[in-house]
Motif scaffolding. Structure first.
Motif, PDB file in Angstrom:
ATOM      1  N   PRO A  92     -23.991  30.883  -7.668  1.00  0.00           N
ATOM      2  CA  PRO A  92     -24.760  31.546  -7.983  1.00  0.00           C
ATOM      3  C   PRO A  92     -25.801  30.500  -8.413  1.00  0.00           C
ATOM      4  O   PRO A  92     -25.498  29.498  -8.603  1.00  0.00           O
ATOM      5  N   GLY A  93     -27.456  30.915  -8.533  1.00  0.00           N
ATOM      6  CA  GLY A  93     -28.097  30.271  -8.966  1.00  0.00           C
ATOM      7  C   GLY A  93     -27.927  29.109 -10.370  1.00  0.00           C
ATOM      8  O   GLY A  93     -28.206  28.493 -10.847  1.00  0.00           O
ATOM      9  N   ASP A  94     -27.125  30.331 -11.535  1.00  0.00           N
ATOM     10  CA  ASP A  94     -27.090  29.528 -12.720  1.00  0.00           C
ATOM     11  C   ASP A  94     -26.032  28.160 -12.524  1.00  0.00           C
ATOM     12  O   ASP A  94     -25.261  27.821 -13.404  1.00  0.00           O
ATOM     13  N   GLY A  95     -25.309  28.383 -11.140  1.00  0.00           N
ATOM     14  CA  GLY A  95     -25.018  27.230 -11.494  1.00  0.00           C
ATOM     15  C   GLY A  95     -24.875  26.628 -10.068  1.00  0.00           C
ATOM     16  O   GLY A  95     -24.032  25.399  -9.798  1.00  0.00           O
ATOM     17  N   VAL A  96     -26.609  25.620 -10.408  1.00  0.00           N
ATOM     18  CA  VAL A  96     -27.165  25.080  -9.515  1.00  0.00           C
ATOM     19  C   VAL A  96     -27.831  24.798 -10.621  1.00  0.00           C
ATOM     20  O   VAL A  96     -28.717  24.514 -10.892  1.00  0.00           O
ATOM     21  N   TYR A  97     -27.580  22.779 -10.473  1.00  0.00           N
ATOM     22  CA  TYR A  97     -28.647  21.646 -10.441  1.00  0.00           C
ATOM     23  C   TYR A  97     -29.700  20.644  -9.305  1.00  0.00           C
ATOM     24  O   TYR A  97     -28.694  20.848  -8.376  1.00  0.00           O
ATOM     25  N   VAL A  98     -30.846  20.966  -9.555  1.00  0.00           N
ATOM     26  CA  VAL A  98     -31.499  20.356  -8.106  1.00  0.00           C
ATOM     27  C   VAL A  98     -32.097  19.214  -8.941  1.00  0.00           C
ATOM     28  O   VAL A  98     -32.470  19.717 -10.169  1.00  0.00           O
ATOM     29  N   LYS A  99     -32.080  17.987  -8.703  1.00  0.00           N
ATOM     30  CA  LYS A  99     -32.764  16.786  -9.152  1.00  0.00           C
ATOM     31  C   LYS A  99     -33.796  16.295  -8.415  1.00  0.00           C
ATOM     32  O   LYS A  99     -33.291  15.686  -7.194  1.00  0.00           O
ATOM     33  N   TYR A 100     -34.752  15.900  -8.159  1.00  0.00           N
ATOM     34  CA  TYR A 100     -35.974  15.911  -7.516  1.00  0.00           C
ATOM     35  C   TYR A 100     -35.983  14.372  -7.510  1.00  0.00           C
ATOM     36  O   TYR A 100     -36.307  13.763  -8.777  1.00  0.00           O
ATOM     37  N   GLU A 101     -36.299  13.084  -6.940  1.00  0.00           N
ATOM     38  CA  GLU A 101     -36.881  12.182  -7.037  1.00  0.00           C
ATOM     39  C   GLU A 101     -37.395  11.364  -5.655  1.00  0.00           C
ATOM     40  O   GLU A 101     -37.275  11.036  -4.607  1.00  0.00           O
ATOM     41  N   GLU A 102     -38.751  10.815  -6.082  1.00  0.00           N
ATOM     42  CA  GLU A 102     -40.588  11.208  -5.665  1.00  0.00           C
ATOM     43  C   GLU A 102     -40.030   8.626  -5.325  1.00  0.00           C
ATOM     44  O   GLU A 102     -39.674   8.327  -6.221  1.00  0.00           O
ATOM     45  N   VAL A 103     -39.858   8.605  -4.176  1.00  0.00           N
ATOM     46  CA  VAL A 103     -39.366   7.365  -3.534  1.00  0.00           C
ATOM     47  C   VAL A 103     -41.270   6.537  -3.491  1.00  0.00           C
ATOM     48  O   VAL A 103     -41.904   7.325  -2.577  1.00  0.00           O
ATOM     49  N   THR A 104     -40.916   5.526  -3.737  1.00  0.00           N
ATOM     50  CA  THR A 104     -42.361   4.808  -3.384  1.00  0.00           C
ATOM     51  C   THR A 104     -42.148   4.497  -2.177  1.00  0.00           C
ATOM     52  O   THR A 104     -42.744   3.588  -1.248  1.00  0.00           O
ATOM     53  N   HIS A 105     -40.873   3.596  -1.391  1.00  0.00           N
ATOM     54  CA  HIS A 105     -40.474   2.556  -1.325  1.00  0.00           C
ATOM     55  C   HIS A 105     -39.588   3.062  -0.125  1.00  0.00           C
ATOM     56  O   HIS A 105     -38.265   3.451  -0.790  1.00  0.00           O
ATOM     57  N   TRP A 106     -40.262   3.544   1.373  1.00  0.00           N
ATOM     58  CA  TRP A 106     -38.691   3.655   1.829  1.00  0.00           C
ATOM     59  C   TRP A 106     -38.158   2.857   3.591  1.00  0.00           C
ATOM     60  O   TRP A 106     -39.566   2.854   3.870  1.00  0.00           O
ATOM     61  N   GLY A 107     -37.568   2.792   2.925  1.00  0.00           N
ATOM     62  CA  GLY A 107     -37.377   1.986   4.653  1.00  0.00           C
ATOM     63  C   GLY A 107     -36.194   2.938   6.042  1.00  0.00           C
ATOM     64  O   GLY A 107     -35.350   3.633   5.149  1.00  0.00           O
ATOM     65  N   PHE A 108     -37.075   2.291   7.229  1.00  0.00           N
ATOM     66  CA  PHE A 108     -36.003   2.902   8.023  1.00  0.00           C
ATOM     67  C   PHE A 108     -36.229   1.849   9.017  1.00  0.00           C
ATOM     68  O   PHE A 108     -37.354   1.403   9.864  1.00  0.00           O
ATOM     69  N   ASN A 109     -35.068   1.771  10.451  1.00  0.00           N
ATOM     70  CA  ASN A 109     -35.187   0.786  11.312  1.00  0.00           C
ATOM     71  C   ASN A 109     -35.575  -0.234  11.428  1.00  0.00           C
ATOM     72  O   ASN A 109     -37.001  -0.799  12.076  1.00  0.00           O
ATOM     73  N   GLY A 110     -35.741  -1.350  10.279  1.00  0.00           N
ATOM     74  CA  GLY A 110     -35.470  -2.105  10.043  1.00  0.00           C
ATOM     75  C   GLY A 110     -36.903  -2.865   8.946  1.00  0.00           C
ATOM     76  O   GLY A 110     -37.157  -3.450   9.180  1.00  0.00           O
ATOM     77  N   SER A 111     -37.472  -1.848   8.908  1.00  0.00           N
ATOM     78  CA  SER A 111     -39.101  -1.975   8.229  1.00  0.00           C
ATOM     79  C   SER A 111     -38.984  -0.344   7.473  1.00  0.00           C
ATOM     80  O   SER A 111     -38.114  -0.195   7.001  1.00  0.00           O
ATOM     81  N   ASN A 112     -40.195  -0.202   6.280  1.00  0.00           N
ATOM     82  CA  ASN A 112     -40.815  -0.032   5.352  1.00  0.00           C
ATOM     83  C   ASN A 112     -41.865   1.651   5.978  1.00  0.00           C
ATOM     84  O   ASN A 112     -42.995   0.772   6.651  1.00  0.00           O
ATOM     85  N   PHE A 113     -41.921   2.330   5.385  1.00  0.00           N
ATOM     86  CA  PHE A 113     -43.025   3.716   5.376  1.00  0.00           C
ATOM     87  C   PHE A 113     -43.512   3.316   4.627  1.00  0.00           C
ATOM     88  O   PHE A 113     -43.964   2.244   3.582  1.00  0.00           O
TER      89      PHE A 113
END
Length: 113
Positions: A92-113
């Motif tokens: 049920p919805g009253d059993g769910v917590y959702v946390k959001y995190e905004e990231v400024t640096h994100w690495g992928f495939n040996g580099s960063n976006f």
């Protein structure tokens, strides 16, 4: 570049995991993101307590993404996550917590976006 980590207190079959993954892949468009770089993780049978009890199905969902979204987008995404978990796992919805995190640096495939 979103990552959605879902911890639930119930079991998830492979079939349900695939359905939830696909539905989260569609839902991420609410945040202006696509499924191309979406990573999803699941932990089932996770011991969760809410208000000192674990007497009903519970979920904790973390959504991390590169950049920012509006409050309205987060509200819509929370609603969709709750719908998915209720329909697919009976949480049920009253059993769910959702946390959001905004990231400024994100690495992928040996580099960063």
């Amino acid at each position: 570049m979103p990552y959605i980590d879902t911890k639930v207190s119930v079991s998830i079959s492979k079939e349900k995991e695939e359905k939830i993954k696909a539905r989260l892949g569609d839902a991420v468009s609410i945040l202006g993101k696509g499924e191309t770089y979406l990573m999803v993780g699941f932990q089932d049978n996770y011991r969760l307590y809410f208000a000192g009890k674990n007497d009903k199905p519970l979920a904790f969902v973390e959504v991390k993404l590169l950049g920012k979204c509006s409050r309205e987008q987060y509200v819509r995404m929370t609603g969709e996550i709750c719908n998915i978990l209720k329909e697919e796992l009976g949480i049920p919805g009253d059993g769910v917590y959702v946390k959001y995190e905004e990231v400024t640096h994100w690495g992928f495939n040996g580099s960063n976006f």
